[in-house]
Design a protein around this motif. Structure first.
Motif, mmCIF file in Angstrom:
data_model
loop_
_atom_site.group_PDB
_atom_site.id
_atom_site.type_symbol
_atom_site.label_atom_id
_atom_site.label_comp_id
_atom_site.label_asym_id
_atom_site.label_seq_id
_atom_site.Cartn_x
_atom_site.Cartn_y
_atom_site.Cartn_z
ATOM 1 N N LEU A 155 0.657 -1.412 0.321
ATOM 2 C CA LEU A 155 -0.176 0.164 -0.104
ATOM 3 C C LEU A 155 0.453 1.220 0.351
ATOM 4 N N LYS A 156 0.479 2.192 -0.529
ATOM 5 C CA LYS A 156 1.047 3.795 -0.597
ATOM 6 C C LYS A 156 1.542 3.994 1.149
ATOM 7 N N ALA A 157 2.221 5.261 1.059
ATOM 8 C CA ALA A 157 2.091 5.600 1.936
ATOM 9 C C ALA A 157 1.184 5.667 2.970
ATOM 10 N N LYS A 158 0.779 6.122 4.443
ATOM 11 C CA LYS A 158 -0.506 5.841 4.691
ATOM 12 C C LYS A 158 -0.886 7.582 4.701
ATOM 13 N N LYS A 159 -2.221 7.817 4.688
ATOM 14 C CA LYS A 159 -2.504 9.577 4.235
ATOM 15 C C LYS A 159 -3.599 9.604 4.864
ATOM 16 N N LYS A 160 -4.045 10.469 5.806
ATOM 17 C CA LYS A 160 -4.569 11.270 6.639
ATOM 18 C C LYS A 160 -6.448 10.652 6.162
ATOM 19 N N LEU A 161 -6.975 9.532 6.581
ATOM 20 C CA LEU A 161 -7.829 9.141 5.916
ATOM 21 C C LEU A 161 -8.998 10.227 6.779
ATOM 22 N N SER A 188 -20.649 4.059 -6.687
ATOM 23 C CA SER A 188 -21.726 3.852 -6.526
ATOM 24 C C SER A 188 -21.510 2.385 -5.251
ATOM 25 N N SER A 189 -20.482 1.951 -4.782
ATOM 26 C CA SER A 189 -19.985 1.013 -4.040
ATOM 27 C C SER A 189 -20.271 1.877 -2.759
ATOM 28 N N MET A 190 -19.471 3.063 -2.241
ATOM 29 C CA MET A 190 -19.512 3.426 -1.622
ATOM 30 C C MET A 190 -20.954 3.890 -1.171
ATOM 31 N N GLN A 191 -21.531 4.067 -1.648
ATOM 32 C CA GLN A 191 -22.996 4.969 -1.679
ATOM 33 C C GLN A 191 -23.829 3.326 -0.755
ATOM 34 N N ARG A 205 -17.177 4.348 11.210
ATOM 35 C CA ARG A 205 -17.493 3.787 9.927
ATOM 36 C C ARG A 205 -17.952 4.822 8.917
ATOM 37 N N MET A 206 -19.733 5.096 8.740
ATOM 38 C CA MET A 206 -19.715 5.483 8.289
ATOM 39 C C MET A 206 -18.982 6.510 7.245
ATOM 40 N N THR A 207 -18.497 7.529 8.651
ATOM 41 C CA THR A 207 -17.507 8.585 8.232
ATOM 42 C C THR A 207 -16.732 8.198 7.593
ATOM 43 N N TYR A 208 -16.104 7.271 7.385
ATOM 44 C CA TYR A 208 -14.865 7.315 6.571
ATOM 45 C C TYR A 208 -15.680 6.661 5.362
ATOM 46 N N TYR A 209 -16.257 6.520 4.771
ATOM 47 C CA TYR A 209 -17.055 5.823 3.533
ATOM 48 C C TYR A 209 -17.426 7.544 3.486
ATOM 49 N N ASP A 210 -18.324 7.895 4.023
ATOM 50 C CA ASP A 210 -18.254 8.998 3.817
ATOM 51 C C ASP A 210 -16.956 10.142 2.928
ATOM 52 N N ARG A 211 -16.134 10.583 3.425
ATOM 53 C CA ARG A 211 -14.699 10.868 3.495
ATOM 54 C C ARG A 211 -14.056 10.181 1.827
ATOM 55 N N VAL A 212 -14.008 9.223 1.743
ATOM 56 C CA VAL A 212 -14.196 8.284 0.407
ATOM 57 C C VAL A 212 -14.264 8.910 -0.217
#
Length: 280
Positions: free
Chosen positions: A2-8, A234-237, A265-272
Protein backbone atom coordinates in the motif's frame (compact mmCIF):
# COMPACT_ATOMS: atom_id res chain seq x y z
CA UNK A 1 2.31 -2.78 -1.03
CA UNK A 2 0.00 0.00 0.00
CA UNK A 3 1.15 3.51 -0.57
CA UNK A 4 2.32 5.69 2.32
CA UNK A 5 -0.42 6.18 4.85
CA UNK A 6 -2.53 9.23 4.21
CA UNK A 7 -4.90 10.93 6.55
CA UNK A 8 -8.06 8.91 5.99
CA UNK A 9 -10.41 10.91 8.09
CA UNK A 10 -10.95 14.46 9.16
CA UNK A 11 -13.28 15.67 11.91
CA UNK A 12 -16.78 16.37 10.76
CA UNK A 13 -16.69 19.76 12.42
CA UNK A 14 -13.67 20.75 10.31
CA UNK A 15 -15.55 19.95 7.11
CA UNK A 16 -18.58 21.81 8.35
CA UNK A 17 -16.58 24.88 9.15
CA UNK A 18 -15.14 24.85 5.64
CA UNK A 19 -18.61 25.70 4.37
CA UNK A 20 -19.62 27.95 7.21
CA UNK A 21 -16.78 30.34 7.82
CA UNK A 22 -17.95 33.18 9.98
CA UNK A 23 -16.35 36.55 9.52
CA UNK A 24 -14.88 38.23 12.56
CA UNK A 25 -17.13 41.19 11.85
CA UNK A 26 -20.23 39.05 12.19
CA UNK A 27 -19.00 37.40 15.38
CA UNK A 28 -18.34 40.77 16.96
CA UNK A 29 -21.68 42.07 15.79
CA UNK A 30 -23.57 39.18 17.38
CA UNK A 31 -21.69 39.61 20.64
CA UNK A 32 -22.66 43.25 20.77
CA UNK A 33 -26.28 42.32 20.20
CA UNK A 34 -26.43 39.72 22.95
CA UNK A 35 -27.43 42.13 25.69
CA UNK A 36 -29.80 44.04 23.42
CA UNK A 37 -31.72 40.86 22.67
CA UNK A 38 -31.47 39.29 26.12
CA UNK A 39 -35.24 38.99 26.41
CA UNK A 40 -35.39 36.95 23.21
CA UNK A 41 -34.36 33.39 22.57
CA UNK A 42 -30.65 32.72 21.92
CA UNK A 43 -29.25 33.67 18.53
CA UNK A 44 -27.84 31.26 16.01
CA UNK A 45 -24.11 31.98 15.61
CA UNK A 46 -24.29 31.41 11.86
CA UNK A 47 -26.09 34.18 9.97
CA UNK A 48 -25.52 33.98 6.26
CA UNK A 49 -26.32 37.63 5.60
CA UNK A 50 -26.45 40.89 7.50
CA UNK A 51 -27.00 44.51 6.48
CA UNK A 52 -24.75 47.47 7.04
CA UNK A 53 -25.77 51.00 7.99
CA UNK A 54 -26.36 51.82 4.34
CA UNK A 55 -28.85 48.99 4.14
CA UNK A 56 -26.63 46.97 1.83
CA UNK A 57 -26.48 43.21 2.09
CA UNK A 58 -23.21 41.73 3.30
CA UNK A 59 -22.37 38.06 2.92
CA UNK A 60 -21.17 36.93 6.34
CA UNK A 61 -20.51 33.28 5.70
CA UNK A 62 -20.09 30.88 2.86
CA UNK A 63 -23.21 29.41 1.32
CA UNK A 64 -21.32 26.76 -0.58
CA UNK A 65 -22.59 23.22 -0.89
CA UNK A 66 -23.26 20.94 1.99
CA UNK A 67 -20.20 19.33 3.38
CA UNK A 68 -21.58 16.80 5.62
CA UNK A 69 -22.82 18.98 8.31
CA UNK A 70 -23.40 22.33 9.92
CA UNK A 71 -24.19 20.41 12.52
CA UNK A 72 -23.58 23.23 14.23
CA UNK A 73 -23.40 20.99 17.00
CA UNK A 74 -22.83 24.12 18.77
CA UNK A 75 -20.12 25.50 16.84
CA UNK A 76 -21.27 23.62 13.97
CA UNK A 77 -25.04 23.96 14.17
CA UNK A 78 -26.22 21.25 16.14
CA UNK A 79 -28.85 22.48 18.32
CA UNK A 80 -26.63 22.13 21.33
CA UNK A 81 -27.76 25.24 23.16
CA UNK A 82 -29.72 24.72 26.33
CA UNK A 83 -33.46 24.90 25.91
CA UNK A 84 -34.83 28.17 27.21
CA UNK A 85 -37.97 28.45 29.22
CA UNK A 86 -41.02 29.56 27.29
CA UNK A 87 -43.40 31.85 29.13
CA UNK A 88 -46.18 33.73 27.40
CA UNK A 89 -44.63 33.38 23.95
CA UNK A 90 -45.91 36.22 21.78
CA UNK A 91 -44.90 38.13 18.67
CA UNK A 92 -42.43 40.86 19.56
CA UNK A 93 -44.03 43.15 16.97
CA UNK A 94 -47.82 42.77 17.35
CA UNK A 95 -48.01 40.80 20.61
CA UNK A 96 -50.10 38.06 18.97
CA UNK A 97 -49.91 34.52 20.30
CA UNK A 98 -48.52 31.84 17.96
CA UNK A 99 -51.13 29.95 15.97
CA UNK A 100 -48.79 27.16 14.87
CA UNK A 101 -45.52 25.61 15.93
CA UNK A 102 -42.70 26.19 15.43
CA UNK A 103 -43.06 29.95 15.92
CA UNK A 104 -40.55 31.26 13.39
CA UNK A 105 -42.87 33.77 11.77
CA UNK A 106 -45.92 35.52 13.20
CA UNK A 107 -49.02 34.46 11.31
CA UNK A 108 -50.81 37.68 12.25
CA UNK A 109 -48.30 40.29 11.04
CA UNK A 110 -45.78 38.09 9.13
CA UNK A 111 -42.93 39.42 11.28
CA UNK A 112 -39.92 37.12 11.67
CA UNK A 113 -39.34 36.04 15.25
CA UNK A 114 -36.09 35.56 17.18
CA UNK A 115 -34.41 32.15 17.09
CA UNK A 116 -35.64 29.69 19.71
CA UNK A 117 -32.97 27.04 20.27
CA UNK A 118 -35.35 24.90 22.28
CA UNK A 119 -36.94 24.04 18.92
CA UNK A 120 -34.90 21.23 17.38
CA UNK A 121 -34.32 20.58 13.69
CA UNK A 122 -36.96 17.89 13.44
CA UNK A 123 -39.58 20.26 14.87
CA UNK A 124 -38.66 22.94 12.33
CA UNK A 125 -39.78 20.61 9.55
CA UNK A 126 -42.68 19.03 11.43
CA UNK A 127 -40.97 15.64 11.64
CA UNK A 128 -41.02 12.94 14.27
CA UNK A 129 -37.84 12.76 16.30
CA UNK A 130 -36.52 9.61 14.64
CA UNK A 131 -33.57 8.78 12.41
CA UNK A 132 -35.41 7.51 9.35
CA UNK A 133 -36.98 10.22 7.17
CA UNK A 134 -39.35 8.97 4.51
CA UNK A 135 -39.24 10.55 1.05
CA UNK A 136 -42.91 11.51 1.24
CA UNK A 137 -42.08 14.02 3.98
CA UNK A 138 -40.81 16.36 1.22
CA UNK A 139 -38.00 17.85 3.28
CA UNK A 140 -36.77 19.99 0.39
CA UNK A 141 -40.24 21.43 -0.23
CA UNK A 142 -40.60 22.36 3.44
CA UNK A 143 -37.16 23.94 3.41
CA UNK A 144 -37.99 26.10 0.40
CA UNK A 145 -41.29 27.14 1.96
CA UNK A 146 -39.48 28.36 5.06
CA UNK A 147 -37.00 30.32 3.00
CA UNK A 148 -39.86 32.05 1.22
CA UNK A 149 -40.83 33.45 4.61
CA UNK A 150 -37.44 33.92 6.26
CA UNK A 151 -34.87 34.90 3.64
CA UNK A 152 -33.04 38.14 4.56
CA UNK A 153 -33.74 39.66 1.13
CA UNK A 154 -37.43 39.76 2.04
CA UNK A 155 -36.86 42.16 4.92
CA UNK A 156 -34.03 44.33 3.64
CA UNK A 157 -36.15 47.47 4.17
CA UNK A 158 -37.44 46.42 7.61
CA UNK A 159 -36.04 47.57 10.96
CA UNK A 160 -32.59 46.34 11.91
CA UNK A 161 -33.99 44.07 14.60
CA UNK A 162 -36.06 42.06 12.13
CA UNK A 163 -33.20 41.91 9.62
CA UNK A 164 -31.07 40.33 12.33
CA UNK A 165 -33.77 37.79 13.15
CA UNK A 166 -34.21 36.97 9.44
CA UNK A 167 -30.48 36.31 8.95
CA UNK A 168 -30.36 34.06 11.98
CA UNK A 169 -33.60 32.17 11.29
CA UNK A 170 -32.74 31.65 7.63
CA UNK A 171 -29.26 30.35 8.50
CA UNK A 172 -30.66 27.99 11.10
CA UNK A 173 -33.22 26.57 8.67
CA UNK A 174 -30.43 26.04 6.13
CA UNK A 175 -28.42 24.27 8.78
CA UNK A 176 -31.39 22.15 9.80
CA UNK A 177 -32.03 21.12 6.20
CA UNK A 178 -28.42 20.22 5.49
CA UNK A 179 -28.15 18.29 8.73
CA UNK A 180 -31.30 16.23 8.33
CA UNK A 181 -30.85 15.69 4.60
CA UNK A 182 -27.57 13.82 5.12
CA UNK A 183 -27.54 10.40 6.77
CA UNK A 184 -24.24 10.88 8.60
CA UNK A 185 -24.94 14.35 9.96
CA UNK A 186 -28.47 13.32 10.91
CA UNK A 187 -27.10 10.34 12.86
CA UNK A 188 -24.69 12.52 14.83
CA UNK A 189 -27.37 15.13 15.45
CA UNK A 190 -30.02 12.73 16.76
CA UNK A 191 -27.50 11.16 19.12
CA UNK A 192 -26.70 14.59 20.49
CA UNK A 193 -30.39 15.18 21.11
CA UNK A 194 -30.24 12.04 23.25
CA UNK A 195 -27.30 13.46 25.17
CA UNK A 196 -24.79 11.14 23.50
CA UNK A 197 -21.67 12.93 22.30
CA UNK A 198 -19.71 11.61 19.34
CA UNK A 199 -15.96 11.96 19.61
CA UNK A 200 -15.08 13.09 16.13
CA UNK A 201 -11.36 12.59 16.71
CA UNK A 202 -11.80 8.91 17.50
CA UNK A 203 -10.80 6.63 14.65
CA UNK A 204 -11.42 2.98 13.92
CA UNK A 205 -8.41 0.84 14.74
CA UNK A 206 -9.45 -2.32 12.90
CA UNK A 207 -6.60 -3.21 10.49
CA UNK A 208 -8.95 -4.75 7.93
CA UNK A 209 -11.09 -1.62 7.66
CA UNK A 210 -8.06 0.68 7.44
CA UNK A 211 -6.55 -1.50 4.72
CA UNK A 212 -9.85 -1.47 2.83
CA UNK A 213 -10.10 2.32 2.95
CA UNK A 214 -6.51 2.77 1.77
CA UNK A 215 -7.09 0.42 -1.14
CA UNK A 216 -10.25 2.28 -2.09
CA UNK A 217 -8.38 5.58 -2.00
CA UNK A 218 -5.72 4.13 -4.26
CA UNK A 219 -8.40 2.94 -6.65
CA UNK A 220 -9.89 6.43 -6.72
CA UNK A 221 -6.52 8.02 -7.46
CA UNK A 222 -5.76 5.53 -10.21
CA UNK A 223 -9.25 5.44 -11.75
CA UNK A 224 -8.74 5.76 -15.52
CA UNK A 225 -12.03 7.43 -16.37
CA UNK A 226 -15.41 8.75 -15.26
CA UNK A 227 -17.10 5.37 -15.41
CA UNK A 228 -14.54 3.80 -13.08
CA UNK A 229 -15.09 6.57 -10.55
CA UNK A 230 -18.87 6.15 -10.74
CA UNK A 231 -18.53 2.44 -10.04
CA UNK A 232 -16.43 3.12 -6.95
CA UNK A 233 -18.89 5.80 -5.86
CA UNK A 234 -21.79 3.38 -6.22
CA UNK A 235 -19.96 0.91 -3.98
CA UNK A 236 -19.33 3.61 -1.35
CA UNK A 237 -22.95 4.69 -1.35
CA UNK A 238 -24.03 1.09 -0.85
CA UNK A 239 -21.68 0.74 2.13
CA UNK A 240 -22.95 4.03 3.56
CA UNK A 241 -26.54 2.85 3.23
CA UNK A 242 -25.77 -0.46 4.93
CA UNK A 243 -24.14 1.25 7.89
CA UNK A 244 -26.94 3.80 7.98
CA UNK A 245 -29.41 0.94 8.32
CA UNK A 246 -27.27 -0.56 11.08
CA UNK A 247 -27.25 2.79 12.88
CA UNK A 248 -31.04 3.05 12.65
CA UNK A 249 -31.41 -0.39 14.21
CA UNK A 250 -28.95 0.36 17.01
CA UNK A 251 -30.56 3.72 17.73
CA UNK A 252 -34.03 2.24 17.96
CA UNK A 253 -32.70 -0.28 20.46
CA UNK A 254 -30.93 2.44 22.46
CA UNK A 255 -27.62 0.70 21.79
CA UNK A 256 -25.73 3.96 21.65
CA UNK A 257 -22.18 2.56 21.69
CA UNK A 258 -23.07 0.40 18.71
CA UNK A 259 -24.65 3.43 17.04
CA UNK A 260 -21.46 5.44 17.56
CA UNK A 261 -19.45 2.63 15.99
CA UNK A 262 -21.71 2.80 12.92
CA UNK A 263 -21.10 6.54 12.70
CA UNK A 264 -17.33 6.06 12.71
CA UNK A 265 -17.56 3.70 9.75
CA UNK A 266 -20.00 5.93 7.92
CA UNK A 267 -17.51 8.77 8.34
CA UNK A 268 -14.75 6.85 6.55
CA UNK A 269 -16.93 5.95 3.59
CA UNK A 270 -18.41 9.44 3.45
CA UNK A 271 -14.92 10.91 3.25
CA UNK A 272 -14.01 8.64 0.34
CA UNK A 273 -17.23 9.60 -1.41
CA UNK A 274 -16.36 13.28 -1.06
CA UNK A 275 -13.00 12.68 -2.71
CA UNK A 276 -14.72 10.89 -5.59
CA UNK A 277 -17.12 13.81 -6.07
CA UNK A 278 -14.15 16.19 -6.36
CA UNK A 279 -12.70 14.08 -9.17
CA UNK A 280 -15.91 13.63 -11.14
Amino acid sequence: MLKAKKKLWSPLSKRLLQTRTISSTTCGFLQNQQQHLSNSQPHSPFPFFSYNNNNKKIQTSSSSGFSSHFLSFSGKSFCSAQSSEKTNLRCWNCNAEPQNAPFLVCESCTTIQPVDHSVDYFQIFGLENKYEIEEDHNLEVKYKNWQKKLHPDLVHSKPEKEREFAAEQSARVIDAYRTLNNALSRAIYILKLEGVNVNEEETVSEPELLAEIMEIREAVEEAPDYQALKEIQSSMQEKLQNWSNSFASAFRGHKFEEAKNCIRRMTYYDRVNEEIVKRL
